[in-house]
Design a protein around this motif. Structure first.
Motif, short mmCIF file in Angstrom:
data_model
loop_
_atom_site.label_atom_id
_atom_site.label_comp_id
_atom_site.label_asym_id
_atom_site.label_seq_id
_atom_site.Cartn_x
_atom_site.Cartn_y
_atom_site.Cartn_z
N ASN A 45 -23.87 -29.12 50.14
CA ASN A 45 -24.61 -28.37 49.12
C ASN A 45 -24.93 -26.98 49.66
N ASN A 46 -25.71 -26.21 48.91
CA ASN A 46 -26.03 -24.83 49.32
C ASN A 46 -26.90 -24.76 50.58
N ASN A 47 -27.55 -25.87 50.94
CA ASN A 47 -28.35 -25.93 52.17
C ASN A 47 -27.53 -26.44 53.35
N ASN A 48 -26.22 -26.51 53.17
CA ASN A 48 -25.30 -27.02 54.19
C ASN A 48 -25.57 -28.46 54.58
N GLN A 49 -26.13 -29.25 53.67
CA GLN A 49 -26.29 -30.69 53.88
C GLN A 49 -25.05 -31.37 53.33
N MET A 50 -24.41 -32.20 54.17
CA MET A 50 -23.19 -32.87 53.76
C MET A 50 -23.47 -33.85 52.63
N ILE A 51 -22.69 -33.75 51.56
CA ILE A 51 -22.81 -34.64 50.40
C ILE A 51 -21.83 -35.80 50.53
N THR A 52 -20.58 -35.50 50.81
CA THR A 52 -19.54 -36.50 50.93
C THR A 52 -18.36 -35.91 51.69
N GLY A 53 -17.36 -36.70 51.93
CA GLY A 53 -16.19 -36.21 52.65
C GLY A 53 -15.03 -37.17 52.56
N THR A 54 -13.90 -36.74 53.07
CA THR A 54 -12.70 -37.56 53.09
C THR A 54 -11.76 -37.01 54.15
N THR A 55 -10.61 -37.63 54.28
CA THR A 55 -9.57 -37.17 55.19
C THR A 55 -8.30 -36.91 54.39
N THR A 56 -7.58 -35.85 54.72
CA THR A 56 -6.33 -35.57 54.02
C THR A 56 -5.28 -36.62 54.36
N ASP A 57 -4.31 -36.75 53.48
CA ASP A 57 -3.22 -37.69 53.74
C ASP A 57 -2.14 -37.02 54.58
N GLU A 58 -1.00 -37.67 54.72
CA GLU A 58 0.07 -37.13 55.56
C GLU A 58 0.67 -35.84 55.00
N ASN A 59 0.40 -35.54 53.72
CA ASN A 59 0.88 -34.31 53.10
C ASN A 59 -0.20 -33.23 53.02
N GLY A 60 -1.34 -33.48 53.66
CA GLY A 60 -2.44 -32.52 53.65
C GLY A 60 -3.26 -32.54 52.38
N LEU A 61 -3.04 -33.50 51.50
CA LEU A 61 -3.72 -33.58 50.22
C LEU A 61 -5.02 -34.36 50.31
N PHE A 62 -6.02 -33.94 49.51
CA PHE A 62 -7.28 -34.68 49.44
C PHE A 62 -7.81 -34.65 48.01
N SER A 63 -8.69 -35.60 47.72
CA SER A 63 -9.34 -35.69 46.42
C SER A 63 -10.72 -36.29 46.63
N ILE A 64 -11.76 -35.61 46.11
CA ILE A 64 -13.13 -36.07 46.28
C ILE A 64 -13.84 -36.00 44.93
N LYS A 65 -14.51 -37.08 44.53
CA LYS A 65 -15.30 -37.07 43.30
C LYS A 65 -16.74 -36.68 43.62
N VAL A 66 -17.26 -35.73 42.83
CA VAL A 66 -18.63 -35.26 42.99
C VAL A 66 -19.26 -35.05 41.63
N LYS A 67 -20.59 -34.98 41.60
CA LYS A 67 -21.29 -34.62 40.38
C LYS A 67 -21.11 -33.13 40.14
#
Length: 73
Positions: A45-67
């Protein structure tokens, strides 16, 4: 027939909030020449508090669901 319509109406009402309150951030992590696989991607968020995360796949792709909101990646 009425039971089917009631069931369909219930399902539409039950699933609708999830559609409106979740957004997906998609991307690809690359350097100047190639993709970078298995990189950690975090959403803060804007306070640099981590909300969520993931790791990219072998093609460098990622997808994260957020509000809906403003985030730093």
């Amino acid at each position: 027939m009425k039971t089917q319509m009631k069931t369909l109406a219930f399902l539409l009402l039950a699933l609708t909030p999830g559609i409106f309150y979740a957004q997906t951030i998609k991307g690809r992590v690359m350097d100047e020449t190639d993709v970078i696989p298995f990189v950690n991607v975090s959403v803060a968020n804007n306070n640099n508090q981590m909300i969520t995360g993931t790791t990219t796949d072998e093609n460098g792709l990622f997808s994260i669901k957020v509000k809906p909101g403003t985030y730093n990646i």
